[in-house]
Motif scaffolding. Structure first.
Motif, PDB file in Angstrom:
ATOM      1  N   ALA A   1      -8.656  -4.876 -10.285  1.00 30.67           N
ATOM      2  CA  ALA A   1      -9.460  -3.811  -9.684  1.00 30.67           C
ATOM      3  C   ALA A   1     -10.811  -4.388  -9.288  1.00 30.67           C
ATOM      4  O   ALA A   1     -11.452  -5.066 -10.082  1.00 30.67           O
ATOM      5  CB  ALA A   1      -9.645  -2.671 -10.677  1.00 30.67           C
TER       6      ALA A   1
ATOM      7  N   LYS B   1       0.822  -1.198   0.000  1.00 30.98           N
ATOM      8  CA  LYS B   1       0.000   0.000   0.000  1.00 30.98           C
ATOM      9  C   LYS B   1       0.863   1.257   0.000  1.00 30.98           C
ATOM     10  O   LYS B   1       0.469   2.279  -0.510  1.00 30.98           O
ATOM     11  CB  LYS B   1      -0.912   0.016   1.243  1.00 30.98           C
TER      12      LYS B   1
ATOM     13  N   ASN C   1     -10.930  -2.868   0.147  1.00 31.41           N
ATOM     14  CA  ASN C   1     -10.397  -3.249  -1.156  1.00 31.41           C
ATOM     15  C   ASN C   1      -9.123  -2.490  -1.527  1.00 31.41           C
ATOM     16  O   ASN C   1      -8.684  -2.529  -2.674  1.00 31.41           O
ATOM     17  CB  ASN C   1     -11.465  -3.038  -2.234  1.00 31.41           C
TER      18      ASN C   1
ATOM     19  N   ILE D   1     -17.119  -2.367  -8.605  1.00 36.08           N
ATOM     20  CA  ILE D   1     -17.887  -1.484  -7.721  1.00 36.08           C
ATOM     21  C   ILE D   1     -19.324  -2.001  -7.624  1.00 36.08           C
ATOM     22  O   ILE D   1     -19.981  -2.197  -8.645  1.00 36.08           O
ATOM     23  CB  ILE D   1     -17.889  -0.036  -8.266  1.00 36.08           C
TER      24      ILE D   1
ATOM     25  N   ILE E   1      -8.631   0.695  -1.813  1.00 32.62           N
ATOM     26  CA  ILE E   1      -8.871   1.824  -2.721  1.00 32.62           C
ATOM     27  C   ILE E   1      -8.917   3.105  -1.911  1.00 32.62           C
ATOM     28  O   ILE E   1      -9.449   3.126  -0.793  1.00 32.62           O
ATOM     29  CB  ILE E   1     -10.211   1.633  -3.470  1.00 32.62           C
ATOM     30  N   GLU E   2      -8.390   4.165  -2.470  1.00 36.34           N
ATOM     31  CA  GLU E   2      -8.468   5.468  -1.826  1.00 36.34           C
ATOM     32  C   GLU E   2      -9.935   5.894  -1.757  1.00 36.34           C
ATOM     33  O   GLU E   2     -10.606   6.000  -2.774  1.00 36.34           O
ATOM     34  CB  GLU E   2      -7.672   6.500  -2.634  1.00 36.34           C
TER      35      GLU E   2
ATOM     36  N   CYS F   1     -14.151   0.759   0.248  1.00 38.03           N
ATOM     37  CA  CYS F   1     -12.888   1.238  -0.333  1.00 38.03           C
ATOM     38  C   CYS F   1     -11.702   0.791   0.515  1.00 38.03           C
ATOM     39  O   CYS F   1     -10.686   0.313   0.002  1.00 38.03           O
ATOM     40  CB  CYS F   1     -12.901   2.764  -0.443  1.00 38.03           C
ATOM     41  N   GLU F   2     -11.856   0.929   1.826  1.00 38.68           N
ATOM     42  CA  GLU F   2     -10.760   0.541   2.724  1.00 38.68           C
ATOM     43  C   GLU F   2     -10.490  -0.956   2.625  1.00 38.68           C
ATOM     44  O   GLU F   2      -9.340  -1.401   2.575  1.00 38.68           O
ATOM     45  CB  GLU F   2     -11.132   0.923   4.163  1.00 38.68           C
TER      46      GLU F   2
END
Length: 595
Positions: A189, A171, A262, A192, A264-265, A259-260
């Motif tokens: 990725a 990360k 996975n 979503i 992702i920001e 997001c956290e």
């Protein structure tokens, strides 16, 4: 239950929450006893209250009944997942240190407690250290149990995945790594979830908001949609009863957690969809054009005023920047002045321009503070049909702000709105209905609407051929029925047969509203209960209680309970009557013998 409960917590509280939960699970016996004692006491206290004799609304009674039923269900109920978790923790603690714990049990505990990562385990160790420190270095038996349990879970997780700390390095790759560790892994990725995408842009939402239909959109997208003059929900095509939007904090939190999880920001929410005071991005040329139009508005020429008002109407409809620039230039007071002009076309342009300007939230206050409401009501009374329709739509737009509901109601707007609801075009009726619905949310306006004759008009709309206004009529009746004058007027309008028909054959929302009206009608009045029973409402109510909307189910349950009490009372009265008849018949022979 554990994962859901923890999922609602913020990241800062998560590590303390996990151990707090383990602590409560290990101490469950004492806590459960206290919980059930309190539950029983509350249930007993609520059951003893004769709230039927109290001067409280039906909505409050409904909430009390709901809480009471929840307390009754809670008595003696044991949550199976919690029992299972307790038994797993206890069995793990009681095992001898020399005996290898069951990996399946350890894996299940780690997953339930969300302790599958090295970062989570480190946070839990710190949290435990803080708990020990707070005891003054003398931890109790439960904290010692927790320490031992954490060690076993940590050993298991690290044994299962020796490279567990790799994601942490990936990360935050150092400058020399250049993210190489991440690229070495076959990392796709994540997809979503559809619920996290805005239905308009199909992008991950940063600032989700809810509109009046219950749908959620990205704030910037739905605001652009509304600013373009649309008054329907993009997804359902339903008419929006309000242009106000409400932040969807729950969904925003879920998106951040996803997001956290996975890597992702999390999307950064804009500090505001616009600056605190909206400013226009119009070019100098456009501003010059607006100033020229304002000069024409102040000229003595009726032709200039008419053409300038028409152009401003179109400019205000075009985009948000124009709406802001027109208001900044000082057009609102000039347009309000033209509402009293004898020229019907100029009047129509002026009120429609104000309607378009009112889409901008900042302009709503400016329009009301400029004294526009009485002049808009004047147009609503005597203007052309198009002007009256747009005047009603303007009042609806302004009434989104709560204090404006009071101002508009006090200005005499309700009687002409009822008139438009009765005799307007289909569009005019819908504009009047949405305005009346919004205004009647304020309790002080309900009586005014009833006295203006809105109930007979609504009943006519419910039964007219085509039924194009059934949704709006029932929604307004549902609001008015909670008011004493509204209830009396609905009862006098012989509404029960129509309501029973809608409960049986209407759309889900209409069945819900019809049941809500019937609940208020039948409160303390057995005449309507008897009439509804004779019309065969029981079957449709049972179906609504099983298959309706959440609110529809509650209303149906209330009606069924009242109907059941009413039928029981009828049976008791019949038994009493029969007993008295038998007593009188038994006396007849003795009376005859005496004679």
């Amino acid at each position: 239950m554990v994962c859901h409960w923890k999922g609602e917590l913020t990241k800062e509280r998560k590590r303390m929450a996990t151990f707090f939960f383990i602590f409560k699970v290990l101490e469950r016996g004492e806590i459960m006893t206290k919980f059930y004692e309190v539950t029983a006491q509350l249930e007993q206290a609520l059951s003893a209250i004769s709230y039927e004799n109290l001067d409280i609304s039906d909505e409050v009674k409904e909430q009390v009944e709901l809480v009471l039923s929840q307390f009754r269900r809670a008595k003696g109920r044991v949550d199976a997942p919690d029992v299972e978790l307790y038994e797993e923790l206890l069995s793990l603690y009681n095992k001898n240190n020399d005996v290898t714990p069951d990996p399946a049990v350890l894996r299940g505990l780690a997953e339930k407690l969300q302790l599958m990562g090295i970062a989570d385990l480190t946070q839990e160790s710190l949290a435990l250290h803080e708990m020990v420190a707070s005891t003054g270095g003398d931890p109790g038996e439960t904290i010692e149990k927790m320490s031992m349990l954490l060690k076993k879970i940590k050993d298991f997780v690290q044994t299962e995945n020796p490279n567990l700390d790799a994601p942490l390095k990936e990360k935050n790759p150092g400058p020399s790594q250049g993210g190489q560790a991440s690229s070495d892994r076959n990392h796709k990725a994540p997809v979503i979830p559809d619920d996290f995408r805005c239905p308009i842009s199909l992008e991950l939402m940063k600032d989700p908001v809810i509109v009046s239909t219950g749908q959620t959109y990205e704030r910037s997208c739905i605001e652009k949609w509304l600013e373009a003059g649309h008054r329907t929900c993009p997804k359902t095509q339903q008419t929006l009863t309000s242009t106000a939007v409400t932040p969807n904090y729950v969904l925003r939190s879920l998106i951040a957690q996803w997001c956290e999880a996975n890597g992702i920001e999390p999307p950064k929410r804009p500090s505001s969809s616009r600056p605190s005071k909206t400013s226009s991005a119009c070019s100098p040329a456009e501003r010059t054009k607006i100033e020229i139009l304002l000069c024409k508005l102040t000229s003595g020429s009726p032709e200039d005023q008419r053409s300038a008002a028409g152009e401003i109407r179109l400019l205000a409809k075009r985009n948000a920047d124009n709406r802001v620039a027109i208001a900044e230039a000082g057009a609102i007071p000039l347009l309000v002045g033209l509402l009293s002009t004898p020229d019907s076309r100029t009047q129509e342009h002026a009120v429609t321009a104000l309607l378009n300007l009112s889409i901008c939230e900042d302009n709503k206050g400016s329009i009301v503070s400029s004294g526009a409401v009485p002049s808009i009501v004047h147009v609503l009374r005597i203007g052309s049909m198009e002007a009256r329709e747009n005047a009603a739509a303007t009042l609806f737009s302004l009434s989104v702000i709560d204090e404006n509901k009071v101002t508009i109601g006090a200005s005499g707007a309700i009687p002409p709105l009822v008139t438009l609801l009765s005799e307007g075009t289909q569009r005019g009726k819908k504009d009047a209905a949405t305005a009346l619905f919004n205004l009647c949310i304020y309790q002080g306006n309900k009586g005014k609407a009833v006295r203006a004759g809105v109930v007979p008009t609504l009943m006519h709309l419910l039964t007219e051929p085509g039924g194009g206004m059934v949704d709006e009529a029932l929604a307004i009746l549902a609001i008015l029925s909670s008011h004493p004058e509204g209830k009396a007027a609905i009862g006098a309008a012989e509404a029960v047969p129509v309501l029973v028909e809608v409960i049986g054959n209407g759309s889900p929302r209409n069945r819900e509203n019809a049941a809500a009206v019937l609940v208020h009608l039948c409160a303390g009045d057995q005449q309507y209960l008897a009439e509804a029973k004779e019309l065969g409402v029981m079957g449709p109510l049972v179906d609504l209680a099983q298959n309706g909307t959440d609110r529809g189910k509650r209303k149906a349950a209330q009606l069924l309970e009242r109907m059941s009490r009413f039928i029981e009372q009828q049976k008791q009265a019949q038994v009493q009557t029969e007993s008295q008849s038998q007593i009188q018949e038994a006396r007849l022979p003795s009376n005859a013998a005496d004679s």
